[in-house]
Design a protein around this motif. Structure first.
Motif, mmCIF file in Angstrom:
data_model
loop_
_atom_site.group_PDB
_atom_site.id
_atom_site.type_symbol
_atom_site.label_atom_id
_atom_site.label_comp_id
_atom_site.label_asym_id
_atom_site.label_seq_id
_atom_site.Cartn_x
_atom_site.Cartn_y
_atom_site.Cartn_z
ATOM 1 N N ILE A 423 21.325 56.812 -10.199
ATOM 2 C CA ILE A 423 22.019 58.091 -10.051
ATOM 3 C C ILE A 423 22.828 58.383 -11.313
ATOM 4 C CG2 ILE A 423 23.823 59.307 -8.778
ATOM 5 C CD1 ILE A 423 21.280 59.113 -7.163
ATOM 6 N N LEU A 424 23.572 57.385 -11.788
ATOM 7 C CA LEU A 424 24.365 57.554 -13.005
ATOM 8 C C LEU A 424 23.472 57.710 -14.241
ATOM 9 C CD1 LEU A 424 27.221 54.977 -12.367
ATOM 10 C CD2 LEU A 424 27.361 57.468 -12.242
ATOM 11 N N THR A 425 22.343 57.009 -14.237
ATOM 12 C CA THR A 425 21.410 57.152 -15.365
ATOM 13 C C THR A 425 20.954 58.590 -15.495
ATOM 14 O OG1 THR A 425 20.639 54.867 -15.199
ATOM 15 C CG2 THR A 425 19.162 56.442 -16.265
ATOM 16 N N HIS A 426 20.594 59.211 -14.376
ATOM 17 C CA HIS A 426 20.161 60.608 -14.417
ATOM 18 C C HIS A 426 21.277 61.521 -14.891
ATOM 19 C CE1 HIS A 426 18.640 64.522 -13.388
ATOM 20 N NE2 HIS A 426 19.597 64.690 -12.505
ATOM 21 N N LEU A 427 22.494 61.326 -14.376
ATOM 22 C CA LEU A 427 23.596 62.208 -14.728
ATOM 23 C C LEU A 427 23.993 62.071 -16.192
ATOM 24 C CD1 LEU A 427 25.935 61.892 -11.605
ATOM 25 C CD2 LEU A 427 24.168 63.588 -12.070
ATOM 26 N N GLY A 428 23.654 60.938 -16.801
ATOM 27 C CA GLY A 428 24.029 60.725 -18.190
ATOM 28 C C GLY A 428 22.904 60.851 -19.186
ATOM 29 N N ARG A 429 21.712 61.123 -18.707
ATOM 30 C CA ARG A 429 20.535 61.162 -19.584
ATOM 31 C C ARG A 429 20.375 62.549 -20.205
ATOM 32 N NH1 ARG A 429 15.319 58.743 -16.929
ATOM 33 N NH2 ARG A 429 16.271 56.784 -17.598
ATOM 34 N N GLN A 431 18.895 65.697 -21.864
ATOM 35 C CA GLN A 431 17.580 66.330 -21.800
ATOM 36 C C GLN A 431 17.638 67.655 -22.530
ATOM 37 O OE1 GLN A 431 16.518 66.774 -17.630
ATOM 38 N NE2 GLN A 431 17.611 64.894 -17.110
ATOM 39 N N PRO A 432 16.504 68.135 -23.040
ATOM 40 C CA PRO A 432 16.492 69.448 -23.687
ATOM 41 C C PRO A 432 17.011 70.540 -22.758
ATOM 42 C CG PRO A 432 14.444 68.275 -24.112
ATOM 43 C CD PRO A 432 15.187 67.470 -23.094
ATOM 44 N N SER A 433 16.659 70.450 -21.481
ATOM 45 C CA SER A 433 17.148 71.389 -20.476
ATOM 46 C C SER A 433 17.411 70.590 -19.202
ATOM 47 C CB SER A 433 16.116 72.486 -20.209
ATOM 48 O OG SER A 433 16.564 73.357 -19.192
ATOM 49 N N TYR A 434 18.673 70.294 -18.952
ATOM 50 C CA TYR A 434 19.026 69.443 -17.815
ATOM 51 C C TYR A 434 18.649 70.118 -16.508
ATOM 52 C CZ TYR A 434 21.957 66.671 -14.665
ATOM 53 O OH TYR A 434 22.414 65.870 -13.640
ATOM 54 N N GLN A 435 17.950 69.365 -15.669
ATOM 55 C CA GLN A 435 17.504 69.883 -14.383
ATOM 56 C C GLN A 435 17.859 68.901 -13.273
ATOM 57 O OE1 GLN A 435 15.896 72.856 -13.536
ATOM 58 N NE2 GLN A 435 16.506 73.442 -15.604
ATOM 59 N N PRO A 436 18.116 69.399 -12.056
ATOM 60 C CA PRO A 436 18.364 68.505 -10.918
ATOM 61 C C PRO A 436 17.164 67.602 -10.676
ATOM 62 C CG PRO A 436 18.926 70.761 -10.368
ATOM 63 C CD PRO A 436 18.187 70.813 -11.660
ATOM 64 N N SER A 437 17.420 66.450 -10.080
ATOM 65 C CA SER A 437 16.320 65.522 -9.833
ATOM 66 C C SER A 437 16.595 64.648 -8.621
ATOM 67 C CB SER A 437 16.098 64.617 -11.053
ATOM 68 O OG SER A 437 15.056 63.682 -10.805
ATOM 69 N N ASN A 438 15.538 64.393 -7.877
ATOM 70 C CA ASN A 438 15.559 63.318 -6.892
ATOM 71 C C ASN A 438 15.558 61.989 -7.635
ATOM 72 O OD1 ASN A 438 13.326 65.438 -5.321
ATOM 73 N ND2 ASN A 438 15.230 64.895 -4.328
ATOM 74 N N ILE A 439 15.880 60.915 -6.956
ATOM 75 C CA ILE A 439 15.779 59.582 -7.553
ATOM 76 C C ILE A 439 14.307 59.242 -7.762
ATOM 77 C CG2 ILE A 439 15.792 58.413 -5.306
ATOM 78 C CD1 ILE A 439 17.478 57.127 -8.533
ATOM 79 N N THR A 440 13.982 58.706 -8.917
ATOM 80 C CA THR A 440 12.623 58.248 -9.194
ATOM 81 C C THR A 440 12.711 56.890 -9.872
ATOM 82 O OG1 THR A 440 12.399 59.095 -11.453
ATOM 83 C CG2 THR A 440 11.987 60.656 -9.660
ATOM 84 N N TRP A 441 11.601 56.209 -9.958
ATOM 85 C CA TRP A 441 11.573 54.913 -10.646
ATOM 86 C C TRP A 441 11.918 55.065 -12.125
ATOM 87 C CZ3 TRP A 441 11.947 50.927 -7.699
ATOM 88 C CH2 TRP A 441 11.360 50.929 -6.434
ATOM 89 N N ALA A 442 11.724 56.256 -12.665
ATOM 90 C CA ALA A 442 12.059 56.481 -14.067
ATOM 91 C C ALA A 442 13.556 56.429 -14.326
ATOM 92 C CB ALA A 442 11.503 57.829 -14.526
ATOM 93 N N HIS A 443 14.362 56.541 -13.278
ATOM 94 C CA HIS A 443 15.814 56.456 -13.428
ATOM 95 C C HIS A 443 16.317 55.007 -13.379
ATOM 96 C CE1 HIS A 443 15.786 60.703 -11.537
ATOM 97 N NE2 HIS A 443 15.779 60.788 -12.867
ATOM 98 N N ILE A 444 15.451 54.087 -13.050
ATOM 99 C CA ILE A 444 15.835 52.682 -12.880
ATOM 100 C C ILE A 444 15.298 51.881 -14.056
ATOM 101 C CG2 ILE A 444 15.648 50.678 -11.340
ATOM 102 C CD1 ILE A 444 15.190 52.713 -9.038
ATOM 103 N N ALA A 445 16.108 50.959 -14.561
ATOM 104 C CA ALA A 445 15.714 50.173 -15.734
ATOM 105 C C ALA A 445 14.372 49.485 -15.492
ATOM 106 C CB ALA A 445 16.784 49.131 -16.049
ATOM 107 N N PRO A 446 13.467 49.527 -16.464
ATOM 108 C CA PRO A 446 12.142 48.915 -16.276
ATOM 109 C C PRO A 446 12.241 47.399 -16.233
ATOM 110 C CG PRO A 446 12.410 49.659 -18.525
ATOM 111 C CD PRO A 446 13.610 50.165 -17.784
ATOM 112 N N LEU A 447 11.179 46.781 -15.773
ATOM 113 C CA LEU A 447 11.106 45.319 -15.731
ATOM 114 C C LEU A 447 11.035 44.749 -17.142
ATOM 115 C CD1 LEU A 447 8.486 44.850 -12.874
ATOM 116 C CD2 LEU A 447 10.952 44.445 -12.699
ATOM 117 N N ASP A 448 11.447 43.527 -17.271
ATOM 118 C CA ASP A 448 11.323 42.809 -18.542
ATOM 119 C C ASP A 448 9.840 42.685 -18.874
ATOM 120 O OD1 ASP A 448 11.123 40.825 -20.539
ATOM 121 O OD2 ASP A 448 13.004 39.920 -19.878
#
Length: 478
Positions: A423-429, A431-448
């Motif tokens: 949630i915080l990752t999305h709010l701080g990321r 973007q060229p044009s900030y848009q609302p978003s549901n939670i997605t795996w792209a908001h979570i740090a990837p695996l090692d």
């Protein structure tokens, strides 16, 4: 009195929706005194019909429940950290296949009781038309923040608010459905299509405009694992489907007012907007027939409109994915073209409502606090999250960080490997044009990368396992 506070309040929370209720509850649980200011019953937004708090004005679904789905992971994390919204949702759940859906009236009642009964929460019923002067304050006024308060916020931060429309799906009475023309089956349920199977185009169909997202795939797997009959299916043959699409496109719509800039969120498009993008767009979206077999024919229909129960007793159903801005008379005409709904009684018509949100990456600091206005925090959809669960999560995180500030503790946000951290990752990321978003795996740090290359399902499961492990360690250390 607008904007005035009592000196005996530690925190003022403005807005009694999911984010505001969650924030108020979490602050109170941490020993802080909270005044929750809610404008109902004195005033309602166009989308509201109840005076209860945490009213669910769109769908009654909190979406997928499986941990291989990002929102399913977010729900499990919220359960583990004591979320009020998830506790009430679990207590008022209704059948919904692989999703968590609630009886919306019982859910709102449970949330309202919990807030009003808490000894450290005082509820005040009035409208707030400007940012309160006292600090700290949490603004959790949701997608329909009043023009006056939005103007006050815009003047304070010097930033332009963005507006778009969310559309609400209609609800029909169960006893008005022609049950001889429909059947119950969850998409990808028992006897359905194989897990992960993509919808094959109906004969003569053009290819879809875009591939299914990871979230779409996760939702399909949720239904496969559920294997129940939570959904009612209204089948279309080719001629019926094409006539329905033409009617949607040609229907009269509610026009935006001159001063309103319509920007739709891609995850909640009105059905007529989808229909206008191409004749087969709906058949690859909410009307995809894959994973369903009509028991009367033994075959998959050309297209399907699904209905989902609104309450525990299944006395009412909503039209899944059929948010609309058609005029009411047009809704009656067009939706009664749906097989099984020819004589439907509409308990609620579809409608549209505005959503106001700020450019969070530019305006918010690490504690969800306005950089230009110290002591003013934003939670929920006004910050740019999208969805019920995400709104509650944003309220939880905002309250947690504010409580740490008030105790002069170092900020300890949820780990970025968790959905709450996402949630915080999305709010701080930026973007060229900030848009609302549901939670997605792209908001979570990837695996090692050392974890090796995993297939999508295995990767999501591994990320969920890591998230819960990290969450538990973080929570225990708090």
């Amino acid at each position: 009195m607008n904007g005035a506070e009592s000196p005996h309040d530690d925190v003022v929370v403005v807005g009694g929706g999911l984010a505001g209720c969650e924030a108020a509850y979490q602050l109170a649980q941490r020993g802080l005194r909270v005044r929750l200011v809610e404008m109902k019953p004195h005033k309602r937004t166009p989308a509201q019909t109840s005076d209860r708090m945490a009213e669910l004005v769109c769908s009654n679904s909190l979406r997928g429940a499986a941990l291989s789905n990002a929102v399913g992971l977010l729900k499990e994390e919220l359960r583990r950290v004591g979320s009020l919204a998830l506790r009430c949702a679990d207590e008022t759940a209704v059948p919904a296949g692989g999703a968590l859906a609630v009886d919306r009236e019982r859910f709102a009642e449970a949330m309202t009781r919990a807030i009003e009964a808490h000894p450290r929460i005082a509820v005040e019923r009035r409208e707030v038309t400007e940012i309160p002067e006292g600090r700290p304050v949490i603004l959790a006024t949701g997608p329909l923040t009043s023009d006056a308060l939005a103007a006050s916020l815009a003047a304070a931060v010097g930033a332009e608010h963005l507006a778009y429309y969310d559309a609400i799906a209609p609800i029909v009475s169960a006893d008005s459905i022609d049950w001889s023309r429909v059947w119950k089956q969850s998409r990808y349920g028992k006897g359905g299509a194989l897990r992960g199977e993509r919808a094959a185009p109906p004969e003569g169909a053009a290819p879809p405009e875009r591939a299914a997202s990871p979230e779409d795939a996760a939702e399909r797997r949720d239904d496969a694992e559920a294997g129940d009959e939570a959904y009612v299916n209204c089948p279309f043959d080719e001629a019926q489907y094409k006539a329905f699409v033409r009617a949607l496109v040609a229907s009269e719509k509610v026009e935006a007012r001159d001063f309103e800039d319509v920007r739709y969120f891609e995850g909640c498009l009105p059905c007529e907007v989808m229909a206008a993008r191409g004749e087969q767009t709906l058949s690859f979206g909410p009307m995809k027939p894959v994973g369903l077999t009509d028991p009367r024919t033994g075959r998959r229909p050309y297209a399907v409109l699904q209905l989902r129960p609104e309450d525990e007793a299944a006395t009412a159903y909503n039209l899944v994915g059929f948010q609309t801005r058609m005029k009411y008379a047009e809704q009656l005409r067009v939706f009664r073209m749906v097989p099984g709904l020819e004589e439907a009684e509409f308990l609620r018509m579809g409608s549209v409502h505005r959503n106001t949100f700020v450019n969070a990456p530019a305006l918010l600091g690490p504690a969800m606090e306005l950089r230009a206005l110290p002591g003013v925090h934003l939670a929920g959809q006004i910050a740019g999250v999208e969805g019920y669960v995400e709104s509650a999560a944003a309220g939880f995180v905002c309250a947690l960080l504010l409580a740490q500030q008030l105790r002069n503790e170092p900020l300890r946000p949820p780990p970025p490997t968790t959905a709450l951290g996402g949630i915080l990752t999305h709010l701080g990321r930026t973007q060229p044009s900030y848009q609302p978003s549901n939670i997605t795996w792209a908001h979570i740090a990837p695996l090692d990368p050392a974890s090796g290359r995993l297939r999508k399902r295995a990767r999501y499961e591994a990320m969920a396992e890591r998230a819960l492990r990290d969450l538990d360690a973080w929570w225990a250390a708090g």
